[in-house]
Design a protein around this motif. Sequence first.
Motif, short mmCIF file in Angstrom:
data_model
loop_
_atom_site.label_atom_id
_atom_site.label_comp_id
_atom_site.label_asym_id
_atom_site.label_seq_id
_atom_site.Cartn_x
_atom_site.Cartn_y
_atom_site.Cartn_z
N ARG A 138 -4.52 7.76 -4.19
CA ARG A 138 -3.23 7.28 -4.65
C ARG A 138 -3.19 5.77 -4.60
O ARG A 138 -3.80 5.16 -3.73
CB ARG A 138 -2.11 7.83 -3.75
N ASP A 139 -2.46 5.18 -5.52
CA ASP A 139 -2.38 3.73 -5.59
C ASP A 139 -1.55 3.18 -4.43
O ASP A 139 -0.40 3.55 -4.25
CB ASP A 139 -1.75 3.31 -6.92
N ILE A 140 -2.17 2.30 -3.66
CA ILE A 140 -1.48 1.78 -2.48
C ILE A 140 -0.35 0.85 -2.87
O ILE A 140 0.71 0.84 -2.23
CB ILE A 140 -2.50 1.07 -1.57
N PHE A 141 -0.57 0.06 -3.90
CA PHE A 141 0.48 -0.86 -4.32
C PHE A 141 1.74 -0.09 -4.68
O PHE A 141 2.86 -0.48 -4.35
CB PHE A 141 -0.03 -1.67 -5.52
N THR A 142 1.56 1.04 -5.39
CA THR A 142 2.73 1.86 -5.74
C THR A 142 3.45 2.32 -4.48
O THR A 142 4.67 2.26 -4.40
CB THR A 142 2.28 3.10 -6.52
N GLN A 143 2.68 2.80 -3.51
CA GLN A 143 3.31 3.27 -2.28
C GLN A 143 4.10 2.16 -1.62
O GLN A 143 5.19 2.37 -1.10
CB GLN A 143 2.24 3.77 -1.31
N ALA B 162 11.17 -0.56 -9.14
CA ALA B 162 9.91 0.10 -8.79
C ALA B 162 9.26 0.82 -9.96
O ALA B 162 8.08 0.65 -10.21
CB ALA B 162 10.13 1.05 -7.64
N PRO B 163 10.00 1.63 -10.70
CA PRO B 163 9.34 2.35 -11.79
C PRO B 163 8.76 1.41 -12.84
O PRO B 163 7.84 1.78 -13.55
CB PRO B 163 10.45 3.21 -12.39
N PHE B 164 9.32 0.19 -12.92
CA PHE B 164 8.78 -0.71 -13.93
C PHE B 164 7.56 -1.46 -13.41
O PHE B 164 6.70 -1.85 -14.16
CB PHE B 164 9.84 -1.74 -14.35
N LEU B 165 7.55 -1.66 -12.10
CA LEU B 165 6.44 -2.44 -11.57
C LEU B 165 5.15 -1.64 -11.52
O LEU B 165 4.07 -2.18 -11.58
CB LEU B 165 6.78 -2.91 -10.13
N THR B 166 5.30 -0.36 -11.37
CA THR B 166 4.10 0.46 -11.32
C THR B 166 4.39 1.79 -11.99
O THR B 166 5.43 2.39 -11.77
CB THR B 166 3.62 0.72 -9.88
N PRO B 167 3.48 2.27 -12.80
CA PRO B 167 3.75 3.48 -13.57
C PRO B 167 3.51 4.77 -12.81
O PRO B 167 3.74 5.84 -13.33
CB PRO B 167 2.77 3.36 -14.73
N TYR B 168 3.07 4.68 -11.57
CA TYR B 168 2.65 5.91 -10.92
C TYR B 168 3.69 6.43 -9.95
O TYR B 168 4.38 5.66 -9.31
CB TYR B 168 1.34 5.69 -10.16
N ASP B 169 3.75 7.72 -9.79
CA ASP B 169 4.56 8.32 -8.74
C ASP B 169 3.77 8.24 -7.45
O ASP B 169 2.66 8.72 -7.39
CB ASP B 169 4.85 9.78 -9.11
N GLY C 130 7.96 2.30 -1.22
CA GLY C 130 8.36 2.35 0.18
C GLY C 130 9.62 1.54 0.44
O GLY C 130 10.40 1.86 1.33
N SER C 131 9.82 0.49 -0.36
CA SER C 131 11.00 -0.33 -0.12
C SER C 131 12.26 0.49 -0.32
O SER C 131 13.22 0.36 0.43
CB SER C 131 10.99 -1.56 -1.03
N ARG C 132 12.26 1.35 -1.31
CA ARG C 132 13.44 2.20 -1.53
C ARG C 132 13.75 3.01 -0.29
O ARG C 132 14.87 3.03 0.21
CB ARG C 132 13.16 3.18 -2.66
N ILE C 133 12.72 3.70 0.15
CA ILE C 133 12.96 4.64 1.24
C ILE C 133 13.36 3.90 2.50
O ILE C 133 14.29 4.30 3.19
CB ILE C 133 11.67 5.45 1.51
#
Lengths: 325, 464, 323
Positions: free
Chosen positions: B251-256, B19-26, B260-263
Amino acid sequence: MPPILEVKDLKMHYETMKGDVKAVDDVRFTLEKGEALGLAGESGCGKTSVALAMLKLLPYNAKIVSGEILLGGRNILALGDDEIRKTVRWKRISMVPQAAMNAFNPVFRVSEQIAEAIVLHEQVPEDEAKNRSLELLRKVGIDPSRADHYPHEFSGGMKQRAMIAMALACNPEIIIADEPTTALDVIVQAQVLKLIKTLQREFGLSMILISHDLSVVAQTCDRSIIMYAGKIVEDASTKELFTDALHPYSIGLIGAFPSLVGEKKRLESIKGSPPNLLNPPLGCRFHPRCPHAREICMVEIPFLIGTHEGHYVSCHMVNKHPKYA
Amino acid sequence: MGMAGLIILLIFALMAISAPFLTPYDPQYTMQLASFRAKPEWLDPTLPRNIFIISDPGFASSGSLSDWTIEVDGPSTVSWSDKEGYLGIPLVEKGSGAGSIQIASSTSKSSSVIAMEKTFTYRYSPPKRFSVHIAYKAIVEGNATWGVQVQLRQADRVVLTFWNSSQRSGSVDWSVPRPEIDTNDASLRFRLFGDILADATKVFPAQGDYALIILVRTETGDGTVKVYLDDVSARIWAEAFGYLGTDNYGRDIFTQLIYGSRISMIIGTFSAFIAVLLGLLVGLTSGYLGGWLDEFLMRTNDILLTIPGLPLLIVLTAVIGPSVWSVIILIGLLGWMGIARLIRSQVLSLKSKVFVEASRASGAGTWHIIRKHLIPNVMTMAYTQLALTVPGAIVTEAALSFLGLGDPFLQTWGKMLHDVQYYGAVTEWWWAIPPGICIASLSMAFVLIGYALDDIFNPKLRKR
Amino acid sequence: MGLRSYIAKRVVFAAITMFIIMTLNFAIFRLMPGDPISLIADAVRLRAEQVRRLYELFGLDKPIWEQYVQYVIQTLQGFYGYSFYTQRPVSQDIMERLPNTLLLVGTSTVLSIIIGMVVGIVAAAKRGSVIDISAISFGFLGNSVPVFWLGLILLLLFGVSFKWFPLRGTTSVPAPNEPLALAADIMWHMTLPTLALVIILFGGYALIMRAAMIDVLTEDYITLARAKGIDERTVLYKHALRNAMLPMVTVISLAFGFLLTGALLTETVFSWYGLGRYIWDAILKQDYPALQGIFFIISVMVVAANLIADLIYAVLDPRVRYD
């Protein structure tokens, strides 16, 4: 008089994921009117399959490769599903299945289930059918007051007898009794067999009785056929079979059943076990277990040959009945 | 079938890990990446992207002056200073540190106008929001005045004045608070266009060349004035951002989605784990010990089964307060009943088999043998149940979050759907559809795996 | 004899369950840190005297046992407190909305059971056919796809894009007067939520029906029925179905809770004026009495449904009466 039923060269396979199971191979026999024919052999020898074929009740993966079953001259295997349903099933051939314990639908009353068959085939009003079912139950020794009970309230023996009553409901010409006494204790067994015999004579029924228990066959049948691994090995009158069996397998079978009378003999059991019908042995299917096997038995399939009137054997070692040679 | 499930699961696991690599945003805290409810970039190429007009707003080096076109009218100088710099407001805003533009007017009795221009070409459809940031400082010695203006020259040569500090005398340290120059400000819109409902579409109505102008006016009596400018940035806010656009807070939806997969996987597996653990405990105890304990446990089991799960969860979460762990534990606490029943019947049938065998063996060894035979047999069922319980947990968590009972600090897929519902964003299908697809796919993966496990461990059940 | 004692047992069980639920309901809300009065007092800044009177009014000054008894009595009488938000008795709020929820739930249940049963029967009779595969697929999907999301998608597709169905509400505003038109209007509004629920639910029923039918079809009495000359249709729908229904009834009763919660979630998406929407609003506004009341009513419904299912089971299966 022509035989009421003729099975001609019946060949049947079950298609499975591992291949075809050659369950019934070149089975041929006849049933005379009023005759009680016994079909005996070990479990899995094909006897039940033959019976089911007569009612076209085979499972979906069963394939009839060749052969005919002639009922009153007509080949029932060629009949369509509707015709079989309306003309053959229960009306001309009925069945007392294996483990009648489970043959009754648990949510319907016993009398209902018998009356259902009558209404279906003879289009009589319901109360007449109900009366007839009560009458039938009385015939098999069940008090009509219990007719409205559910199957789970009947004992094992009672269920068997009710099953017989149901089989007789439409006055069929032929009854198939498939292991009618398995799962019954010995005393009840005797009762049921006696009942079957009485009813058969009274109604003039032709009967095919299937059993792995030779003593049952001996008690009730006029003729006996021994099957092994899907093939008929011997076909003779019961008396002759039990006194003068010719096929090594029959001899072994009869020897394996203790007799209450006669001298004390050692119980001989047949060595080995029945073959896997996915790849049955070449030649005679019994040869791996036969004490008399020769080279020819391993390559050539023996045919059912009449050694003399009314006594057929399929074995290379037997051509003529020793007594009548 | 199970293979398909495993593959899907792997995809999500990879998604979660990388996840952190796919998108740079928290996903939670990086807000205002673009306009609120921005559309995905691929949906409409004419929509404006984020445009940061000034490349070096902090003036970190002297070279940054070259970005600007500077016109000086009057005896003043414009230079880069490394001594002054906007230091920011502690805890609120980071400053850009040393490095600023210095405009010095030292000649007395003069007036100067200094214009700093940055031109740029605007190629998109009109944006909805435009904002400018600026920090200024003035050092006045003696009699002098100064003023700073922020202007924009539109493509058709019309100049809009966004902000005017008005001529002032006196020194002022780095401007606190910063001037708010944002088309989101209603008063600004009213002032510029006479219409509160206008937005940046009136600022950049057409494609063309625009220029940002910072105007500094000085007048010296018998004093000098130095004006410092720092942290000058201008931004045209994107109406199209990222793969899936932005939500109501920018907020970036793609990041969410990715995070989200983690959670979901964590919540799903942890809850299922708790449920299976409880189910094992109850089932084993009940089946093995029998007697009144069995009766009691099974009665409780049945009662709990009858109580409607989600309403109870709603009530409990509403009272306890939503948080990740309460959700996990509660879902686990309400999911063990079916498993307990299954385990118990398995134990009962095993008991009659193994017990006989075990009793033949040495009496002392009975316990051990039973443990050794019971547990492994039961474990296979437990694994299957674990896989089959996860989907229920994931969907239940989604339902709770959808209702607003999830952890408010966690953007789960369910919470995303809550946002869609709450902000009435049904038409934004790129926001509404993906979270549901993810929930469904991840759950399906576990269902497929579970049934495959069932096939493996219970082959006899297939023979029909 | 047998039937009566069976019914009695089930009723007692249901009563005990309801009692436990009431106790839970009471306990949970008393576990809350702080209490409702202090929440109000903080917000409104009451004088000590007013606060004391409020405590008296709500009975919160009595020992916990008395509160509990009072709660039980009140609940049984149908009083669930006053909603924080609407200021009306919760029971009134609930009664306004309950019929709508029942309508939605009832229709969806009936439809999904019927469709599920038929699909399951056909799937069992024709193994490996398209119907068989789709029965299994929908069965799996029903467990994985969140029903409220499906509702959103349907709304998006058929409401927003195609504009075939309305976007919100139980009826149009203003609602038509004439009863037939009103009924049609409600049904038009009900179509999408019902569709969402049925799509999710029928798969599960189909799977159970299919499995039960497959089991039953291998039984000897089915072969015998065929041997008796009964046509395949009657064999399936009379002989087999009666037996396969038994596990079905159990599943239907177990699944009722699932169905109900699905309906509640779907209601929020479509702004259907029922209990679901009420929950959504109550959560947003932290209206605890409302939540308590809703929880109780929902539990009553589920327990009642289970009880009815138990009774139906007894009628269907003669064996169970004689345990």
